[in-house]
Enzyme design. Structure first.
Site, mmCIF file in Angstrom:
data_model
loop_
_atom_site.group_PDB
_atom_site.id
_atom_site.type_symbol
_atom_site.label_atom_id
_atom_site.label_comp_id
_atom_site.label_asym_id
_atom_site.label_seq_id
_atom_site.Cartn_x
_atom_site.Cartn_y
_atom_site.Cartn_z
ATOM 1 N N HIS A 180 -17.114 53.116 -8.701
ATOM 2 C CA HIS A 180 -15.708 52.769 -8.933
ATOM 3 C C HIS A 180 -15.202 51.577 -8.122
ATOM 4 O O HIS A 180 -14.033 51.231 -8.200
ATOM 5 C CB HIS A 180 -14.826 53.992 -8.633
ATOM 6 C CG HIS A 180 -15.276 55.214 -9.359
ATOM 7 N ND1 HIS A 180 -16.109 56.139 -8.789
ATOM 8 C CD2 HIS A 180 -15.047 55.627 -10.627
ATOM 9 C CE1 HIS A 180 -16.362 57.101 -9.663
ATOM 10 N NE2 HIS A 180 -15.746 56.815 -10.783
ATOM 11 N N ASP A 208 13.150 60.189 -5.107
ATOM 12 C CA ASP A 208 13.995 61.082 -5.897
ATOM 13 C C ASP A 208 14.081 62.415 -5.161
ATOM 14 O O ASP A 208 13.364 62.629 -4.179
ATOM 15 C CB ASP A 208 13.434 61.267 -7.318
ATOM 16 C CG ASP A 208 11.959 61.580 -7.329
ATOM 17 O OD1 ASP A 208 11.151 60.646 -7.435
ATOM 18 O OD2 ASP A 208 11.617 62.758 -7.174
HETATM 19 N N1 HPA Z 1 6.669 64.750 -7.962
HETATM 20 C C1 HPA Z 1 5.465 64.309 -7.642
HETATM 21 N N2 HPA Z 1 5.246 63.123 -7.127
HETATM 22 C C2 HPA Z 1 6.301 62.330 -6.896
HETATM 23 C C3 HPA Z 1 7.582 62.736 -7.195
HETATM 24 C C4 HPA Z 1 7.771 64.018 -7.749
HETATM 25 O O1 HPA Z 1 8.891 64.433 -8.047
HETATM 26 N N3 HPA Z 1 8.420 61.722 -6.868
HETATM 27 C C5 HPA Z 1 7.654 60.727 -6.388
HETATM 28 N N4 HPA Z 1 6.375 61.097 -6.392
#
Ligand code: HPA
Length: 239
Positions: free
Chosen positions: A5, A206
């Site tokens: 890879h 988030d």
């Molecule tokens: N879940 C998994 N991985 C992530 C998330 C999530 O909500 N946000 C950024 N990476």
């Protein structure tokens, strides 16, 4: 020499590799933070670069792709075939706790998982995947010097982004896990098994509990700041 890879030659990688998920982010990091850059691998468009930081330290940046199988492959080949000593993942995560805001930085002192990764080791119990302490301590000090909102603790490396169990995350929240991402656990296991060093530094992109969204400027600023923490940490270990 090449691995299945990675099509670099032995010696093309520095002893420290910074690892974002996205190949284009790896390119952006190399363009932004390194000079005298050479692209050393491009199999499957998983780009890897080696260059010098502004302080003249040789480091490499290579993408991991998404998820534990992907980072598991690249980190294994880098550690076992290319003489790489340490890998620092720089990525994003979804916050689980009320006191963790969008744009905060999380350093994973440990990683939990819903994956079956450790099955391969045939252990008679539950394995705790941990960051390397030297890398952890250094990155925490670098992050503190930049006065970022920092959280250090256990993260969840999940195999599932679109989870059919809509409330499953609440149990991880309840036991104090800080956030979810998708790579740290396998990286920490590979490093442990191969007697190497690994760390995962995350920006909260988030949240499962805090309302709001980052603007694209905030998102970029957050990523830049996290990468600066990663680069400064890497510089302290570069040979
Ligand atoms: N879940 C998994 N991985 C992530 C998330 C999530 O909500 N946000 C950024 N990476």
């Amino acid at each position: 020499m090449a691995t299945p890879h990675i099509n670099a030659n032995f010696g093309d990688f520095a002893n420290v590799v910074l690892m974002p998920g996205d190949p284009l982010r790896a390119k952006w990091m190399a363009d932004t933070f390194l000079h005298d850059v050479k692209m050393v691998t491009s199999v499957r468009n998983i780009y890897g670069y080696t260059g010098l930081t502004k302080n003249g330290k040789k480091i490499s940046i290579m993408a991991s792709g998404m998820g534990q199988p992907s980072i598991g492959i690249y980190s294994y080949e880098l550690f076992s075939k290319y003489g790489v000593d340490m890998i620092i993942r720089v990525g994003t995560c979804g916050g689980y706790q009320q006191n963790i805001n969008l744009y905060d930085v999380i350093i994973a002192s440990a990683a939990s998982t819903d994956s079956n990764w450790v099955h391969q080791y045939g252990l008679n119990g539950h394995y705790s995947a941990c960051a390397d302490y030297d890398l952890l301590e250094t990155a925490v000090n670098v992050a503190r010097s930049k006065k970022v909102n920092l959280h250090v603790g256990n993260v969840l490396s999940s195999d599932i982004f679109y989870d059919a169990d809509k409330d499953g995350w609440k149990k991880w929240q309840d036991i104090g896990v800080l956030c979810v991402e998708m790579e740290a656990f396998a990286l920490y296991c590979n490093a442990a098994k191969l007697r190497k060093k690994a760390l995962c530094i995350l920006t909260v992109s988030d949240s499962f509990v805090v309302e709001g969204e980052l603007t694209s400027e905030q998102r970029q600023a957050g990523l830049t700041r996290m990468m600066e923490i990663g680069i400064e940490t890497a510089e302290k270990f570069a040979k």
